[in-house]
Design a protein around this motif. Structure first.
Motif, mmCIF file in Angstrom:
data_model
loop_
_atom_site.group_PDB
_atom_site.id
_atom_site.type_symbol
_atom_site.label_atom_id
_atom_site.label_comp_id
_atom_site.label_asym_id
_atom_site.label_seq_id
_atom_site.Cartn_x
_atom_site.Cartn_y
_atom_site.Cartn_z
ATOM 1 N N VAL A 157 49.792 35.197 50.613
ATOM 2 C CA VAL A 157 48.979 36.375 50.299
ATOM 3 C C VAL A 157 49.575 37.603 50.981
ATOM 4 C CG1 VAL A 157 46.690 37.408 50.414
ATOM 5 C CG2 VAL A 157 46.923 34.939 50.089
ATOM 6 N N LEU A 158 49.854 38.651 50.217
ATOM 7 C CA LEU A 158 50.459 39.872 50.742
ATOM 8 C C LEU A 158 49.484 41.035 50.805
ATOM 9 C CD1 LEU A 158 53.855 39.755 48.794
ATOM 10 C CD2 LEU A 158 53.341 38.821 51.063
ATOM 11 N N SER A 159 48.396 40.952 50.088
ATOM 12 C CA SER A 159 47.426 42.043 50.032
ATOM 13 C C SER A 159 46.467 41.983 51.210
ATOM 14 C CB SER A 159 46.652 41.984 48.713
ATOM 15 O OG SER A 159 46.169 40.680 48.466
ATOM 16 N N PRO A 160 45.732 43.083 51.487
ATOM 17 C CA PRO A 160 44.736 43.079 52.559
ATOM 18 C C PRO A 160 43.638 42.045 52.294
ATOM 19 C CG PRO A 160 45.215 45.320 51.830
ATOM 20 C CD PRO A 160 45.863 44.405 50.842
ATOM 21 N N THR A 161 42.841 41.774 53.295
ATOM 22 C CA THR A 161 41.795 40.759 53.196
ATOM 23 C C THR A 161 40.873 41.003 52.004
ATOM 24 O OG1 THR A 161 41.835 40.434 55.588
ATOM 25 C CG2 THR A 161 39.885 39.661 54.414
ATOM 26 N N ALA A 162 40.519 42.259 51.794
ATOM 27 C CA ALA A 162 39.627 42.598 50.679
ATOM 28 C C ALA A 162 40.393 42.950 49.411
ATOM 29 C CB ALA A 162 38.722 43.763 51.068
ATOM 30 N N SER B 185 36.989 28.059 45.374
ATOM 31 C CA SER B 185 35.860 28.076 44.449
ATOM 32 C C SER B 185 35.735 29.387 43.681
ATOM 33 C CB SER B 185 34.556 27.788 45.201
ATOM 34 O OG SER B 185 34.297 28.805 46.162
ATOM 35 N N GLN B 186 36.235 30.495 44.247
ATOM 36 C CA GLN B 186 36.135 31.793 43.591
ATOM 37 C C GLN B 186 37.378 32.162 42.787
ATOM 38 O OE1 GLN B 186 33.266 33.757 43.555
ATOM 39 N NE2 GLN B 186 32.502 31.828 44.360
ATOM 40 N N GLY B 187 38.313 31.215 42.674
ATOM 41 C CA GLY B 187 39.512 31.479 41.888
ATOM 42 C C GLY B 187 40.779 31.160 42.645
ATOM 43 N N SER B 188 41.880 31.050 41.926
ATOM 44 C CA SER B 188 43.159 30.700 42.541
ATOM 45 C C SER B 188 44.295 31.022 41.584
ATOM 46 C CB SER B 188 43.196 29.212 42.895
ATOM 47 O OG SER B 188 43.174 28.423 41.709
ATOM 48 N N LEU B 189 45.524 30.827 42.071
ATOM 49 C CA LEU B 189 46.719 30.902 41.240
ATOM 50 C C LEU B 189 47.401 29.537 41.248
ATOM 51 C CD1 LEU B 189 48.470 34.290 42.164
ATOM 52 C CD2 LEU B 189 46.904 33.819 40.294
ATOM 53 N N SER B 190 47.789 29.058 40.078
ATOM 54 C CA SER B 190 48.568 27.835 39.955
ATOM 55 C C SER B 190 49.991 28.206 39.565
ATOM 56 C CB SER B 190 47.978 26.907 38.884
ATOM 57 O OG SER B 190 46.661 26.523 39.201
ATOM 58 N N LYS B 191 50.975 27.548 40.201
ATOM 59 C CA LYS B 191 52.376 27.806 39.883
ATOM 60 C C LYS B 191 53.014 26.512 39.395
ATOM 61 C CE LYS B 191 56.776 29.430 41.857
ATOM 62 N NZ LYS B 191 57.467 29.911 43.086
ATOM 63 N N PHE B 192 53.560 26.551 38.176
ATOM 64 C CA PHE B 192 54.288 25.430 37.611
ATOM 65 C C PHE B 192 55.779 25.756 37.634
ATOM 66 C CE2 PHE B 192 50.058 25.049 35.874
ATOM 67 C CZ PHE B 192 49.831 23.692 35.781
ATOM 68 N N LEU B 193 56.567 24.895 38.245
ATOM 69 C CA LEU B 193 58.004 25.096 38.272
ATOM 70 C C LEU B 193 58.592 24.878 36.879
ATOM 71 C CD1 LEU B 193 58.806 23.131 41.560
ATOM 72 C CD2 LEU B 193 58.582 25.610 41.286
ATOM 73 N N GLY C 149 45.114 30.307 47.116
ATOM 74 C CA GLY C 149 43.878 31.069 47.160
ATOM 75 C C GLY C 149 43.999 32.308 48.024
ATOM 76 N N ALA C 150 42.988 33.172 47.949
ATOM 77 C CA ALA C 150 42.895 34.372 48.778
ATOM 78 C C ALA C 150 41.426 34.765 48.865
ATOM 79 C CB ALA C 150 43.716 35.523 48.197
ATOM 80 N N SER C 151 41.027 35.287 50.008
ATOM 81 C CA SER C 151 39.625 35.672 50.186
ATOM 82 C C SER C 151 39.210 36.780 49.241
ATOM 83 C CB SER C 151 39.382 36.114 51.635
ATOM 84 O OG SER C 151 40.212 37.218 51.968
ATOM 85 N N SER C 152 40.181 37.539 48.728
ATOM 86 C CA SER C 152 39.865 38.661 47.836
ATOM 87 C C SER C 152 39.636 38.223 46.395
ATOM 88 C CB SER C 152 41.002 39.683 47.876
ATOM 89 O OG SER C 152 42.258 39.065 47.647
#
Length: 365
Positions: free
Chosen positions: A134-139, A75-83, A95-98
């Motif tokens: 997700v590779l970044s820290p939680t925040a 709900s707070q955003g995401s990334l879409s990947k199209f091949l 998605g990611a919590s950050s």
């Protein structure tokens, strides 16, 4: 059509006017064109108020979404990947919590994808692997950020950010993406775009000041910066031509400016088909300039700023409000529509191919 756009124009135009033809144009042509452009539209895959797009080394198209379905993890955003070809990548969208209304995007030389969120607090950057992990820290990474408005990776994988506070942050890969802060002029300077040239210098457009700032790789302003003139007015986006070194600036109000990166002399303004917004300009491998306008137009300019086409190109009917443009390694032009119905359009083979991702190098074949 992609390889020979000027072939069979008469026959195809007659076919397009046939009510029994398999293809029916959403906006019938009033006259026969000089050539044709083939556009394909894609939707779904979690697209929700998409804000920017970028293309990785494999030709996949990544899109950052500023929102998503209510009461879900996206709900707070995401990334879409199209091949390549437009199919949704496995498990996409990601998605990611950050993520918190992210609206800017870049890809580093390792192929990792970075998204910038202006909230909470002073904002953060989220990092994703090529498979959406997700590779970044939680925040997320926060460093010296203050409402990131634009970001780009240099050739070493350092992430440069233009902050809405009128500052620039450099998140160093060697130090775990801790940040160093540099000034762009201070509060009220409202940066809109950031790009990095082959020498590692960072270029940032400032909306209200109608200028472009150049920083060296150490974050210090170069001689002559900031640059103005050539019709620079409320600059929204910028791109760098690899073969000429020119900085191309898209101005609010249907014009672009060419800035010589060596002399600092600005040329223009050159007219385009519609008013550009953020993420609205790209340069192909032949140094032609591509600009999308809020009226749904796609304009193509020659390297000298003259129009490559007498009228702006048409999309596939999805371009109600284009919000981003990128060119892939096959010369396909990808355009993002950020008004409902959300989607991306591919203008097949319309441009000269460029190297992707565009990480710390100017657009080049």
């Amino acid at each position: 059509i992609a390889r020979n756009p000027g072939s069979n124009v008469v026959a195809l135009y007659a076919l397009a006017g046939d009510p029994n033809a398999p293809f029916q144009s959403p906006a019938p042509l009033s006259a026969q064109p000089n050539d044709w452009t083939l556009a394909i539209g894609f939707s779904g895959n979690g697209l929700s108020v998409p804000a920017a797009l970028a293309i990785d080394a494999a030709g996949a198209v990544w899109v950052v979404n500023s929102s998503g379905p209510a009461s879900t993890a996206l709900s707070q955003g995401s990334l879409s990947k199209f091949l390549p070809g437009g199919a949704s990548a496995p498990l996409s969208p990601y998605g990611a919590s950050s993520l918190s209304s992210p609206d800017t995007l870049t890809i580093d030389p390792s192929g990792n994808v970075w998204a910038g969120s202006t909230t909470p607090g002073r904002g953060n950057l989220s990092e994703f692997g090529t498979a959406g992990t997700v590779l970044s820290p939680t925040a997320g990474y926060t460093g010296t950020l203050n409402a990131p408005k634009a970001l780009a990776s240099d050739s070493s994988g350092n992430i440069w950010v233009a902050n809405n506070s009128g500052t620039a942050s450099k998140l160093s890969k060697a130090s775990g993406y801790t940040g160093t802060l540099f000034t762009l002029g201070g509060s009220g300077h409202n940066p809109t775009a950031l790009a990095i040239d082959d020498a590692g210098n960072v270029w940032v457009s400032l909306f209200f000041q109608a200028t472009v700032v150049e920083l060296n790789s150490a974050g210090q302003a170069v001689a002559g910066s900031p640059f103005s003139g050539g019709g620079i007015s409320n600059p929204e986006s910028l791109a760098i031509a690899g073969t000429t070194g020119s900085i191309w600036i898209a101005n609010q109000g249907s014009s672009v400016t060419e800035l010589n990166s060596t002399s600092g002399v600005a040329g223009g303004p050159f007219t385009v088909g519609g008013s550009p917004e953020r993420n609205s300009i790209a340069v192909d491998g032949g140094s032609r300039v591509w600009v999308v306008g809020t009226n749904g137009s796609v304009s193509e300019l020659n390297a000298d700023g003259t129009a490559a086409s007498p009228v702006p190109l048409a999309g596939d009917g999805r371009l109600g409000h284009p919000g981003g443009i990128a060119i892939d390694g096959s010369g396909n032009v990808w355009v993002l529509n950020n008004s409902d119905p959300f989607g991306i359009s591919e203008l097949v083979g319309a441009a000269a191919p460029v190297k992707t991702p565009n990480s710390g190098v100017a657009n080049r074949p």
